[in-house]
Motif scaffolding. Structure first.
Motif, short mmCIF file in Angstrom:
data_model
loop_
_atom_site.label_atom_id
_atom_site.label_comp_id
_atom_site.label_asym_id
_atom_site.label_seq_id
_atom_site.Cartn_x
_atom_site.Cartn_y
_atom_site.Cartn_z
N LEU A 209 41.98 41.07 47.06
CA LEU A 209 41.02 40.32 46.26
C LEU A 209 41.46 38.87 46.22
O LEU A 209 42.59 38.57 45.83
N ARG A 210 40.55 37.96 46.60
CA ARG A 210 40.85 36.53 46.57
C ARG A 210 39.68 35.79 45.94
O ARG A 210 38.56 35.84 46.45
N ALA A 211 39.95 35.12 44.83
CA ALA A 211 38.93 34.34 44.14
C ALA A 211 39.51 32.96 43.85
O ALA A 211 40.61 32.85 43.29
N ALA A 212 38.77 31.91 44.21
CA ALA A 212 39.28 30.56 44.03
C ALA A 212 39.27 30.14 42.56
O ALA A 212 40.08 29.30 42.15
N TRP A 213 38.35 30.71 41.77
CA TRP A 213 38.24 30.34 40.36
C TRP A 213 38.65 31.53 39.48
O TRP A 213 39.55 32.28 39.82
N ASP A 214 37.99 31.68 38.33
CA ASP A 214 38.33 32.75 37.39
C ASP A 214 37.84 34.11 37.87
O ASP A 214 36.84 34.21 38.58
N VAL A 215 38.52 35.15 37.40
CA VAL A 215 38.02 36.52 37.50
C VAL A 215 37.94 37.07 36.08
O VAL A 215 38.95 37.12 35.37
N VAL A 216 36.72 37.45 35.67
CA VAL A 216 36.49 37.99 34.33
C VAL A 216 35.90 39.39 34.50
O VAL A 216 34.85 39.56 35.12
#
Length: 290
Positions: free
Chosen positions: A149-156
């Motif tokens: 899992l790769r997210a540049a910003w937040d993960v909610v």
């Protein structure tokens, strides 16, 4: 793949669904056409059942943009722009969007999900392979990623978060359920949650780790600010915080659980502003210099 009534009957469908199929779908119809007819008739759950029975296909759907009530596609969907679905988007293989992905009920892909902008699901998100977005992810229920899992910003995530491999979150990670990461977890901002966090390898967080029940890593744990939990803190190797380390009342703090005691001074170091109360294993080295 072509469908006939006898072919479908062999899968033991429910009586209501089979009656509808007999009345509305001609013998010899193609697999994807059958899925499309079910979705168009509002029988999305029947389409999902059919996909579950017969599995993914190698078909690829190319679109400039996608706005629909729901979409059930057996193969891969590639959209140059964004995806807006009121209900379910469920693909048998991969889902690629040059923009964002938004669904009112669920986002499901048997393989990878790739988005150029924000991913938002008012229900669950299930990705059988890797999940990558150039922005952030927000999920109202559970989030499962079978690969990285790769997210540049937040993960909610308002439910549980499970990642089969490694996870990288550029900003904050906020999860209301438990967090289970098969390999390493790296977060640029803060980690906050209400359940427990377990990583098979190491955990590196740029900010604070707070609110969790229990915290456990097979390798080391490092936070740029504090590490506060309501339960136990367990690190297979070293443990480091830029501020203080605090476990829940009555719980212990353990470093070096996966190394021999003679190696603690090298592999089970504990760095914090002051010696943590409840330190059961490991060697306190003083304030973290980095």
């Amino acid at each position: 793949m072509e469908f006939t009534k006898q072919f479908l009957r062999a899968k033991s469908p429910c009586a209501n669904g089979f009656r509808w199929f007999v009345r509305h779908v001609e013998d010899g119809v193609g697999y994807q056409q059958a899925l499309d007819q079910l979705v168009a008739a509002g029988r999305v759950d029947d389409a999902l059942w059919l996909l579950g029975q017969f599995g993914p296909s190698n078909a690829v759907l190319h679109l400039d943009s996608l706005e629909a009530e729901s979409l059930v596609f057996a193969g891969t969907v590639q959209v140059r722009g964004g995806i807006e679905v009121d209900g379910v988007i469920h693909v048998g293989r991969s889902l690629h969007s040059g923009g964002g992905i938004r669904a009112g009920r669920a986002i499901v892909a048997g393989e990878d999900i790739r988005a150029g902008a924000h991913i938002h699901s008012d229900g669950r998100l299930h990705c059988g392979g890797h999940l990558r977005t150039d922005w952030g992810v927000q999920v109202q229920e559970s989030l499962h990623c079978g690969g990285d899992l790769r997210a540049a910003w937040d993960v909610v995530c308002h439910g549980a978060l499970s990642v089969g491999a490694s996870a990288f979150v550029g900003q904050d990670l906020l999860v209301h359920g438990g967090i289970d990461c098969g390999k390493s977890l790296r977060v640029g901002g803060h980690v906050s949650g209400e359940g427990s966090l377990r990583a098979g390898q190491g955990i590196v967080v740029g900010g604070a780790i707070s609110g969790l029940t229990h915290l456990e890593a097979g390798w080391g744990i490092k936070a740029g600010e504090c590490i506060h939990t309501q339960g136990a803190i367990k690190a297979g190797e070293s443990l480091s915080a830029g501020e203080d380390i605090r476990a829940g009342e009555g719980y212990g703090i353990f470093a070096g659980l996966n190394v021999q005691e003679p190696a603690w001074e090298v592999c089970a170091q504990v760095w914090a502003q002051q010696p943590p109360a409840g330190l059961r294993s490991g060697v306190w080295m003083g304030p973290c210099a980095i």
